[in-house]
Design a protein around this motif. Structure first.
Motif, mmCIF file in Angstrom:
data_model
loop_
_atom_site.group_PDB
_atom_site.id
_atom_site.type_symbol
_atom_site.label_atom_id
_atom_site.label_comp_id
_atom_site.label_asym_id
_atom_site.label_seq_id
_atom_site.Cartn_x
_atom_site.Cartn_y
_atom_site.Cartn_z
ATOM 1 N N PHE A 1 0.844 -1.209 0.000
ATOM 2 C CA PHE A 1 0.000 0.000 0.000
ATOM 3 C C PHE A 1 0.880 1.259 0.000
ATOM 4 O O PHE A 1 0.577 2.220 -0.717
ATOM 5 C CB PHE A 1 -0.978 -0.001 1.173
ATOM 6 C CG PHE A 1 -1.799 1.258 1.207
ATOM 7 C CD1 PHE A 1 -2.665 1.567 0.163
ATOM 8 C CD2 PHE A 1 -1.671 2.163 2.245
ATOM 9 C CE1 PHE A 1 -3.397 2.750 0.148
ATOM 10 C CE2 PHE A 1 -2.391 3.352 2.242
ATOM 11 C CZ PHE A 1 -3.257 3.646 1.189
ATOM 12 N N ILE B 1 1.865 1.801 -3.447
ATOM 13 C CA ILE B 1 0.734 2.343 -4.235
ATOM 14 C C ILE B 1 0.681 3.867 -4.076
ATOM 15 O O ILE B 1 0.466 4.608 -5.036
ATOM 16 C CB ILE B 1 -0.607 1.706 -3.769
ATOM 17 C CG1 ILE B 1 -0.683 0.247 -4.215
ATOM 18 C CG2 ILE B 1 -1.822 2.495 -4.288
ATOM 19 C CD1 ILE B 1 -1.895 -0.514 -3.678
ATOM 20 N N TYR C 1 -1.898 7.024 -8.694
ATOM 21 C CA TYR C 1 -2.678 7.068 -7.442
ATOM 22 C C TYR C 1 -2.333 8.395 -6.778
ATOM 23 O O TYR C 1 -1.276 8.548 -6.163
ATOM 24 C CB TYR C 1 -2.295 5.875 -6.552
ATOM 25 C CG TYR C 1 -3.184 5.715 -5.332
ATOM 26 C CD1 TYR C 1 -4.410 5.052 -5.427
ATOM 27 C CD2 TYR C 1 -2.800 6.219 -4.091
ATOM 28 C CE1 TYR C 1 -5.225 4.897 -4.316
ATOM 29 C CE2 TYR C 1 -3.614 6.066 -2.972
ATOM 30 C CZ TYR C 1 -4.822 5.396 -3.096
ATOM 31 O OH TYR C 1 -5.630 5.241 -1.992
ATOM 32 N N ILE D 1 -4.067 10.318 -4.466
ATOM 33 C CA ILE D 1 -4.664 10.690 -3.174
ATOM 34 C C ILE D 1 -3.607 11.204 -2.190
ATOM 35 O O ILE D 1 -3.735 12.284 -1.617
ATOM 36 C CB ILE D 1 -5.435 9.480 -2.571
ATOM 37 C CG1 ILE D 1 -6.674 9.183 -3.416
ATOM 38 C CG2 ILE D 1 -5.782 9.714 -1.105
ATOM 39 C CD1 ILE D 1 -7.520 8.019 -2.911
ATOM 40 N N GLY E 1 -6.594 10.172 3.946
ATOM 41 C CA GLY E 1 -6.344 9.193 2.890
ATOM 42 C C GLY E 1 -7.582 8.640 2.229
ATOM 43 O O GLY E 1 -7.512 7.621 1.544
ATOM 44 N N SER E 2 -8.739 9.268 2.460
ATOM 45 C CA SER E 2 -10.011 8.733 1.959
ATOM 46 C C SER E 2 -10.271 7.339 2.523
ATOM 47 O O SER E 2 -10.915 6.508 1.868
ATOM 48 C CB SER E 2 -10.046 8.716 0.419
ATOM 49 O OG SER E 2 -11.391 8.741 -0.026
ATOM 50 N N ASN E 3 -9.792 7.093 3.739
ATOM 51 C CA ASN E 3 -10.101 5.815 4.392
ATOM 52 C C ASN E 3 -11.600 5.650 4.579
ATOM 53 O O ASN E 3 -12.113 4.523 4.593
ATOM 54 C CB ASN E 3 -9.412 5.728 5.763
ATOM 55 C CG ASN E 3 -7.941 5.392 5.634
ATOM 56 O OD1 ASN E 3 -7.505 4.841 4.624
ATOM 57 N ND2 ASN E 3 -7.168 5.734 6.647
ATOM 58 N N TYR F 1 -6.555 2.280 -9.694
ATOM 59 C CA TYR F 1 -6.792 0.996 -9.013
ATOM 60 C C TYR F 1 -6.388 -0.210 -9.855
ATOM 61 O O TYR F 1 -6.573 -1.352 -9.440
ATOM 62 C CB TYR F 1 -8.268 0.901 -8.571
ATOM 63 C CG TYR F 1 -8.549 1.871 -7.438
ATOM 64 C CD1 TYR F 1 -8.408 1.473 -6.109
ATOM 65 C CD2 TYR F 1 -8.866 3.206 -7.691
ATOM 66 C CE1 TYR F 1 -8.608 2.371 -5.071
ATOM 67 C CE2 TYR F 1 -9.066 4.114 -6.667
ATOM 68 C CZ TYR F 1 -8.928 3.688 -5.362
ATOM 69 O OH TYR F 1 -9.112 4.583 -4.331
ATOM 70 N N THR G 1 -0.983 -2.628 -7.561
ATOM 71 C CA THR G 1 -2.300 -2.817 -6.935
ATOM 72 C C THR G 1 -2.759 -4.268 -7.103
ATOM 73 O O THR G 1 -3.397 -4.842 -6.202
ATOM 74 C CB THR G 1 -3.341 -1.835 -7.524
ATOM 75 O OG1 THR G 1 -2.747 -0.534 -7.561
ATOM 76 C CG2 THR G 1 -4.588 -1.786 -6.673
ATOM 77 N N MET H 1 -12.640 -3.570 -6.164
ATOM 78 C CA MET H 1 -11.525 -4.452 -6.531
ATOM 79 C C MET H 1 -12.048 -5.880 -6.467
ATOM 80 O O MET H 1 -12.712 -6.259 -5.486
ATOM 81 C CB MET H 1 -10.356 -4.328 -5.541
ATOM 82 C CG MET H 1 -9.492 -3.127 -5.760
ATOM 83 S SD MET H 1 -7.784 -3.312 -5.146
ATOM 84 C CE MET H 1 -7.914 -4.116 -3.566
ATOM 85 N N GLU I 1 -12.646 -5.157 -2.065
ATOM 86 C CA GLU I 1 -12.619 -3.785 -1.527
ATOM 87 C C GLU I 1 -13.568 -2.881 -2.316
ATOM 88 O O GLU I 1 -13.751 -3.064 -3.518
ATOM 89 C CB GLU I 1 -11.205 -3.208 -1.640
ATOM 90 C CG GLU I 1 -11.045 -1.836 -0.980
ATOM 91 C CD GLU I 1 -9.705 -1.203 -1.312
ATOM 92 O OE1 GLU I 1 -8.912 -0.996 -0.380
ATOM 93 O OE2 GLU I 1 -9.460 -0.914 -2.506
ATOM 94 N N SER J 1 -14.052 1.388 -2.857
ATOM 95 C CA SER J 1 -13.527 2.735 -2.560
ATOM 96 C C SER J 1 -14.568 3.725 -3.063
ATOM 97 O O SER J 1 -14.622 4.017 -4.269
ATOM 98 C CB SER J 1 -12.220 2.984 -3.291
ATOM 99 O OG SER J 1 -11.203 2.216 -2.724
HETATM 100 C C1 AVI Z 1 -6.715 2.839 2.150
HETATM 101 N N1 AVI Z 1 -7.666 3.138 1.086
HETATM 102 C C2 AVI Z 1 -8.251 4.479 1.238
HETATM 103 C C3 AVI Z 1 -7.165 2.880 -0.278
HETATM 104 C C4 AVI Z 1 -8.237 3.261 -1.317
HETATM 105 O O1 AVI Z 1 -7.927 4.067 -2.194
HETATM 106 O O2 AVI Z 1 -9.358 2.764 -1.211
HETATM 107 C C5 AVI Z 1 -6.762 1.427 -0.440
HETATM 108 C C6 AVI Z 1 -6.384 1.078 -1.854
HETATM 109 N N2 AVI Z 1 -6.871 0.084 -2.545
HETATM 110 C C7 AVI Z 1 -6.320 0.044 -3.745
HETATM 111 N N3 AVI Z 1 -5.500 1.055 -3.848
HETATM 112 C C8 AVI Z 1 -5.490 1.714 -2.665
#
Ligand code: AVI
Length: 324
Positions: A48, A51, A57, A59, A164-166, A209, A216, A255, A285, A287
Motif C-alpha cells: 500500500f 501504491i 494514485y 490521493i 487518505g479517503s479511508n 486501481y 495494486t 476491486m 474492496e 472505494s
Molecule cells: C486505504 N484506502 C483508502 C485505499 C483506497 O484508495 O481505497 C486502499 C487502496 N486500494 C487500492 N489502492 C489503494
C-alpha cells in the motif's frame, strides 16, 4: 515520552480464529467477498505504501500538499494547546507533514492502526520531527476512539485526523455510523479533519486501481497469499486476475479477484472447501468516491455543527474540518 497503550489485546490465536471465521463467512456470500481490512498484513501495508507513490494514485500526494499548505488555517479556530490523534495512521507520513507545517507544539500525538509494523514506523517518524509525547494504540477504529478519549490531556482541544479517503472503504451506512462514533468521542471545540477522494473521470479512477506496474494487483492478490500462509489455504495466486470496476450507480471503485478457470480451494483452518467457476470473482474492496458537498452534509448528519473545506481541484480531493 513514547508509550504503547497497554490495553488487553486479542492473542495471536484469537486473531487467527477471527480471521478464519471471517474468511469462511464472507467467501460463502453472493457475490463472494473478503473484508478489505485483511489486506493490511506487513507485506500488504508495504505494498500500500508503494501504491501511494505511484503516479496514477494521486490521493496521498494531493492530501499531503493540502495538509502542508493549510496546516495553520486548519488549526486556526481550535482551543490551544491542540492534541492530535490519527485513526489509521499507516506510516505516519502525512501526520508528520501536517505537524511540521503547523509550526506549534502538540502536548500529545496519538496513533491508531491495526498494523504493528505501521505503528512502529509512524512512531519513529514523529519522534524524528521532535514530537514530545506519542501514544500508539494497536487497535481497530472503534477501540482506538475509546482509547484516544481516555489518553487525551484535560486542557485544550483535540483534532482527530481521518485521512487518505479511508472513509471511502466504508459503505454509506457504516461510514455514517463511524462519523457519529467519532463525533460522540469528541468534546466541544474539538474537530475532525477528514480526507475524501472526489468523483473523477472513469479512466483516471481505473488507472489508480489497476496500475500498469501491477502493484495494486499484487496488493489485492496478497490477500490470497495471506490466507494460504496463515490459514493453510490452497489458493493458486496465478489462477486469479486482479480487476478494478467503476460502479457508477454506487459511486465506488470495486476491486475483484477473478477466477481464470474452474478450481477448488481448501482452507485448513476453517475445514472449508469451495469451488470457483470460470469468471466467478471475490470482491475484496470498495472505494467510494464523493462530491465535496456530501462531506459537509454527512458531517452534519453525524452531529457536527459545521465545516470548512480545502480542495485540490485538479486531483479532485477534499480535506474537510468538521467542528463540534
Ligand atoms: C486505504 N484506502 C483508502 C485505499 C483506497 O484508495 O481505497 C486502499 C487502496 N486500494 C487500492 N489502492 C489503494
Amino acid at each position: 515520552m513514547i508509550e504503547s497503550s497497554a490495553e488487553a489485546e486479542p492473542s495471536a490465536t484469537e486473531r487467527r480464529e477471527a480471521f478464519a471465521a471471517d474468511v469462511c463467512e464472507y467467501l460463502q456470500r453472493s457475490p463472494r467477498q473478503l473484508p478489505s481490512r485483511y489486506l493490511y498484513d506487513a507485506l500488504g501495508s508495504a505494498l500500500f505504501d508503494a501504491i501511494c507513490r505511484l503516479p496514477w494514485y494521486r490521493i496521498t500526494r494531493a492530501e499531503s500538499a493540502l495538509l502542508s499548505r493549510h496546516a495553520r488555517r486548519i488549526l486556526g479556530p481550535l482551543a490551544r494547546p491542540v492534541s492530535l490523534a490519527e485513526l489509521g495512521c499507516g506510516s505516519g507520513e502525512k501526520l508528520a507533514v501536517f505537524a511540521s507545517a503547523a509550526g506549534e507544539a502538540f502536548p500529545t500525538i496519538q496513533l491508531v492502526d491495526i498494523s504493528p509494523a505501521a505503528l512502529e514506523t509512524a512512531r519513529s517518524r514523529l519522534k524524528a520531527i521532535g514530537a514530545r509525547s506519542i501514544v500508539a494504540h494497536h487497535a481497530t477504529y472503534a477501540d482506538g476512539l475509546e482509547r484516544i478519549a481516555r489518553h487525551r490531556p484535560r486542557e485544550g482541544s483535540l483534532l482527530v485526523l481521518f485521512l487518505g479517503s479511508n472513509i471511502g472503504n466504508f459503505d454509506p451506512p457504516a461510514a455514517g455510523e463511524l462519523l457519529a462514533g467519532i463525533r460522540r468521542s469528541l468534546r466541544e471545540r474539538d474537530a475532525l479533519l477528514i480526507g475524501h477522494d472526489l468523483v473523477k473521470p472513469e479512466p483516471e479512477l481505473l488507472r489508480a486501481y489497476d496500475d500498469p506496474l501491477q502493484v495494486t494487483a499484487a496488493f489485492n492478490r496478497n490477500l490470497l497469499r495471506r490466507i494460504n500462509d496463515e490459514l493453510g489455504g490452497t489458493f493458486d495466486l496465478e489462477g486469479f486476475a486482479h480487476r478494478a470496476v467503476w460502479n457508477a450507480v454506487e459511486r465506488r471503485v470495486e476491486m475483484h479477484l477473478v477466477s481464470r478457470r474452474r478450481q477448488h480451494v481448501r482452507i485448513a483452518a476453517g475445514s472449508f472447501e469451495l469451488t470457483f467457476e470460470p469468471e466467478e470473482y471475490i470482491w475484496t474492496e470498495s472505494s467510494y468516491k464523493y462530491q465535496a458537498s456530501q462531506a459537509l452534509e454527512e458531517g452534519r448528519a453525524a452531529g457536527f455543527t459545521g465545516g470548512e473545506q480545502w480542495i485540490d481541484a485538479e486531483a479532485r480531493f477534499a480535506l474537510t474540518r468538521l467542528s463540534v
